[in-house]
Design a protein around this motif. Structure first.
Motif, short mmCIF file in Angstrom:
data_model
loop_
_atom_site.label_atom_id
_atom_site.label_comp_id
_atom_site.label_asym_id
_atom_site.label_seq_id
_atom_site.Cartn_x
_atom_site.Cartn_y
_atom_site.Cartn_z
N ALA A 136 0.83 -1.22 0.00
CA ALA A 136 0.00 0.00 0.00
C ALA A 136 0.86 1.26 0.00
O ALA A 136 0.58 2.22 -0.72
CB ALA A 136 -0.93 0.00 1.21
N GLN A 137 1.92 1.27 0.78
CA GLN A 137 2.82 2.43 0.82
C GLN A 137 3.53 2.61 -0.51
O GLN A 137 3.66 3.73 -1.01
CB GLN A 137 3.85 2.27 1.94
CG GLN A 137 3.25 2.38 3.32
CD GLN A 137 4.26 2.02 4.40
OE1 GLN A 137 5.08 1.11 4.22
NE2 GLN A 137 4.17 2.70 5.53
N THR A 138 3.99 1.51 -1.09
CA THR A 138 4.67 1.59 -2.38
C THR A 138 3.71 2.07 -3.47
O THR A 138 4.06 2.94 -4.28
CB THR A 138 5.26 0.22 -2.76
OG1 THR A 138 6.15 -0.21 -1.73
CG2 THR A 138 6.00 0.29 -4.09
N GLY A 139 2.50 1.53 -3.49
CA GLY A 139 1.51 1.96 -4.47
C GLY A 139 1.16 3.43 -4.33
O GLY A 139 1.02 4.15 -5.32
N SER A 140 1.01 3.89 -3.10
CA SER A 140 0.71 5.29 -2.85
C SER A 140 1.86 6.19 -3.32
O SER A 140 1.65 7.25 -3.90
CB SER A 140 0.46 5.51 -1.36
OG SER A 140 0.28 6.87 -1.08
N TRP A 141 3.07 5.76 -3.07
CA TRP A 141 4.25 6.52 -3.48
C TRP A 141 4.33 6.61 -5.00
O TRP A 141 4.53 7.69 -5.55
CB TRP A 141 5.47 5.83 -2.90
CG TRP A 141 6.75 6.59 -2.95
CD1 TRP A 141 6.91 7.92 -3.18
CD2 TRP A 141 8.05 6.06 -2.74
NE1 TRP A 141 8.23 8.25 -3.14
CE2 TRP A 141 8.96 7.13 -2.86
CE3 TRP A 141 8.55 4.81 -2.48
CZ2 TRP A 141 10.33 6.96 -2.73
CZ3 TRP A 141 9.91 4.65 -2.32
CH2 TRP A 141 10.79 5.71 -2.45
N TRP A 167 1.88 6.20 -7.14
CA TRP A 167 0.74 6.98 -7.61
C TRP A 167 1.01 8.47 -7.48
O TRP A 167 0.76 9.24 -8.41
CB TRP A 167 -0.52 6.60 -6.82
CG TRP A 167 -1.72 7.35 -7.28
CD1 TRP A 167 -2.56 7.02 -8.29
CD2 TRP A 167 -2.22 8.58 -6.74
NE1 TRP A 167 -3.56 7.96 -8.42
CE2 TRP A 167 -3.37 8.94 -7.47
CE3 TRP A 167 -1.81 9.42 -5.71
CZ2 TRP A 167 -4.10 10.08 -7.21
CZ3 TRP A 167 -2.54 10.57 -5.45
CH2 TRP A 167 -3.68 10.89 -6.19
N ALA A 168 1.54 8.90 -6.34
CA ALA A 168 1.82 10.32 -6.12
C ALA A 168 2.88 10.83 -7.10
O ALA A 168 2.73 11.93 -7.67
CB ALA A 168 2.27 10.55 -4.69
#
Length: 125
Positions: free
Chosen positions: A78-83, A85-86
């Motif tokens: 989730a953290q990697t995906g959010s990073w 995506w941003a």
């Protein structure tokens, strides 16, 4: 007195100056409509493919390093995906905004050296 009026005499009346003969034709389009038509007129398959290749190359190289940094920092999915995506949205929006503003292609991407620095330092934090 506005530039398109002339004084008709001492009685204080004004007459509107008529446009010169032969100046008829289609009315001028707004700048927004001209820009859109210019963009569509200049678009070609080779230009779109060249832009696509430039975006893929400028995006995929640093993305691999960012994913390695996320792995080194023990980030979860989730953290990697959010990073990712941003970074992707920020890069995409700045590309579109700057390209529309300057009326020329502008590619912004995340920094490869910055991403490489994250690989070495993110694990300690």
């Amino acid at each position: 007195m506005s530039p398109d009026t002339t004084n008709a005499g001492s009685n204080g009346t004004t007459a509107t100056a008529s446009p010169p003969a032969g100046s008829g034709g289609p009315p001028k389009q707004s700048g927004h409509q001209e820009g859109r038509r210019g963009l569509l007129r200049d678009m070609s398959l080779s230009a779109v493919l060249a832009g696509f290749v430039a975006v893929v190359v400028s995006y995929s190289g640093p993305l691999v390093i960012v994913l390695a940094a996320a792995s080194a920092g023990h980030l979860d999915t989730a953290q990697t995906g959010s990073w990712v995506w941003a970074i992707s949205m920020g890069s995409g929006l700045t590309c579109i905004g700057l390209s529309l503003r300057t009326k020329m292609p502008v590619i912004t991407a995340f920094s490869t050296p910055g991403a490489a620095l994250l690989v070495t330092s993110l694990g300690t934090y």
